[in-house]
Design an enzyme around this catalytic site. Structure first.
Site, short mmCIF file in Angstrom:
data_model
loop_
_atom_site.label_atom_id
_atom_site.label_comp_id
_atom_site.label_asym_id
_atom_site.label_seq_id
_atom_site.Cartn_x
_atom_site.Cartn_y
_atom_site.Cartn_z
N CYS A 1 -6.51 -26.13 9.59
CA CYS A 1 -4.56 -25.43 9.96
C CYS A 1 -3.63 -26.63 10.82
CB CYS A 1 -5.06 -24.16 10.21
SG CYS A 1 -4.81 -24.01 11.74
N ASP B 1 1.03 -1.17 0.18
CA ASP B 1 0.02 0.69 -0.23
C ASP B 1 1.14 1.14 0.13
OD1 ASP B 1 0.12 -0.06 2.97
OD2 ASP B 1 -1.20 -0.39 3.74
N ASP C 1 -8.00 -7.00 2.70
CA ASP C 1 -6.71 -6.75 3.73
C ASP C 1 -7.06 -7.11 4.81
OD1 ASP C 1 -6.01 -4.21 3.12
OD2 ASP C 1 -4.69 -4.20 4.30
N CYS D 1 -4.61 -26.76 14.68
CA CYS D 1 -5.77 -27.28 14.94
C CYS D 1 -5.45 -29.01 15.24
CB CYS D 1 -7.08 -26.77 14.17
SG CYS D 1 -7.91 -25.22 15.04
N HIS E 1 -3.79 -20.05 13.04
CA HIS E 1 -5.01 -20.70 12.81
C HIS E 1 -5.98 -18.91 12.22
CE1 HIS E 1 -9.05 -22.29 13.84
NE2 HIS E 1 -9.51 -20.32 14.48
N CYS F 1 -11.98 -27.52 12.05
CA CYS F 1 -10.28 -26.79 10.91
C CYS F 1 -9.39 -27.40 10.82
CB CYS F 1 -10.37 -24.99 12.18
SG CYS F 1 -8.71 -24.32 11.05
ZN LIG Z 1 -7.33 -23.85 12.84
#
Ligand SMILES: [Zn+2]
Length: 373
Positions: free
Chosen positions: A307, A94, A267, A310, A336, A305
């Site tokens: 990820c 930016d 964002d 997790c 996460h 989740c």
């Molecule tokens: Zn997660």
């Protein structure tokens, strides 16, 4: 597709949501997309390898902060931002306009440019739109943004009108000064919550002509509903064959509602900032890991989740890390939370491709998480 080609993959049946792809010098980006923010050429507490693991397609860096430290010369000497920060996927910088106007105590603005003081040592700096382009071209991101004038909220209509006029003039000067062919320059629409000024800003910025458009001046303190009401005609008025980027917005509910209005890119520092306070996002709302109820909770953070956090850590372990202020706690929660928003944008894309975004959005709005964000 050649560099910065934008291809509309699908438009939803019931809403204005779109799925698209655009190509940069460091790979293509599929939208809707959430872009993690790496203000100082780092997404706080998260390594580039971890960002790749959660499928971050593109990250942000901030021109204002990198201009002050380490300076664009050093980044340029390193071979540009990609090699400096060890990230080979797309990057967007930016312009720093928002930071100049929101962080500095003393800002002197005139048609030529803007004088501001460093938040680090108080040193005086002066940017013309041309100076700002030189800095962003030295940083070498795939996408640069024009230097715009960001009025605060609330602001008098005359102040916002002046910002719209000046931003349009600076947009033309930025375009004239921008020469890097491997970098796309996006325009930015301003206008606060004044419909006629937003319309004027869209018309003037589109008249200059850019391969993509940022929608700035929202999420600066105005109520969410007012923002979404004001955003609808703005998104609709922007060219359909260019990406639309709602700057600084990454609240899950607001992101999904803005996607329904035809916005493609988002964002926000929210996922990492929230993580550093010990709070996790989930489809059922926010979870404060400081809460004692998690002390013996050996289940995953969010069972739905996939990820890395997790699939490897329990709530009890995360609570422990947060409680004793271990830096890994912030890292694991940041991974996460970023995955949550990246994945949510990805699911939005899948439902647009299936023509079911309206139902996807309704299910979210009716769900337990909607009111918690
Ligand atoms: Zn997660």
């Amino acid at each position: 597709m050649s560099l910065f080609d934008f291809h509309l993959d699908a438009v939803d049946r019931d809403t204005a949501a779109r799925a698209a792809t655009f190509v940069t010098a460091h790979g293509s980006v599929r939208t809707p997309v959430f872009m993690p923010v790496g203000t100082r050429a780092t997404v706080k507490g998260v390594t580039p390898a971890q960002l790749r693991e959660i499928d971050a397609q593109i990250v942000l860096a901030n021109t204002y902060h990198l201009f002050l430290r380490p300076g664009s010369e050093i980044v340029s000497e390193a071979g540009g931002l990609h090699s400096f920060m060890g990230w080979d996927r797309p990057i967007l910088t930016d312009s720093g306009g928002f930071q100049v106007f929101s962080l500095a105590d003393t800002v002197k603005l005139h048609d030529g440019g803007v004088e501001f003081r460093s938040i680090i040592d108080g040193a005086k700096h002066f940017w013309t739109p041309e100076d700002n382009m030189a800095v962003q071209q030295a940083l070498g991101a795939d996408i640069a943004m024009v230097l715009d004038v960001c009025p605060p909220y609330p602001a008098e209509e005359s102040v916002v009108a002046e910002a719209v006029r000046r931003s349009a003039e600076w947009a033309a000067r930025c375009k004239a000064a921008h020469t890097r062919e491997d970098q796309a320059l996006f325009g930015i629409v301003q206008g606060g919550v004044f419909d006629h000024l937003r319309r004027e800003s869209v018309a003037r910025t589109v008249e200059v002509g850019f391969p993509g458009y940022g929608i700035g001046g929202y999420s600066v303190g105005e109520p969410h509903e007012l923002m979404l009401e004001s955003l609808e005609p703005v998104a609709a008025a922007l060219p359909t064959d260019r990406p639309r980027y709602l700057m600084g917005v990454g609240n899950p509910t607001t992101m999904l509602r803005a996607i329904a209005l035809g916005v493609d890119m988002f964002d926000c520092v929210l996922p990492t900032r929230t993580a550093r306070t010990g709070t996790a996002f989930s489809s059922t709302g926010r979870m404060n890991l400081r809460n004692a109820k998690y002390a013996r909770d050996f289940g995953p953070l969010d069972p739905s989740c996939g990820c890395p956090t997790c699939t490897t850590c329990s709530r009890a372990y995360l609570r422990h890390l947060v409680t004793v202020k271990e830096m890994l706690g912030s890292t694991l929660l940041s991974i996460h939370n970023l995955h949550f928003l990246i994945d949510l944008a990805g699911k939005a894309r899948e439902s647009v491709l299936a023509g079911t975004y309206g139902a996807f959005l309704s299910a979210w709005m009716d769900g337990p998480g909607a009111d918690d964000y």
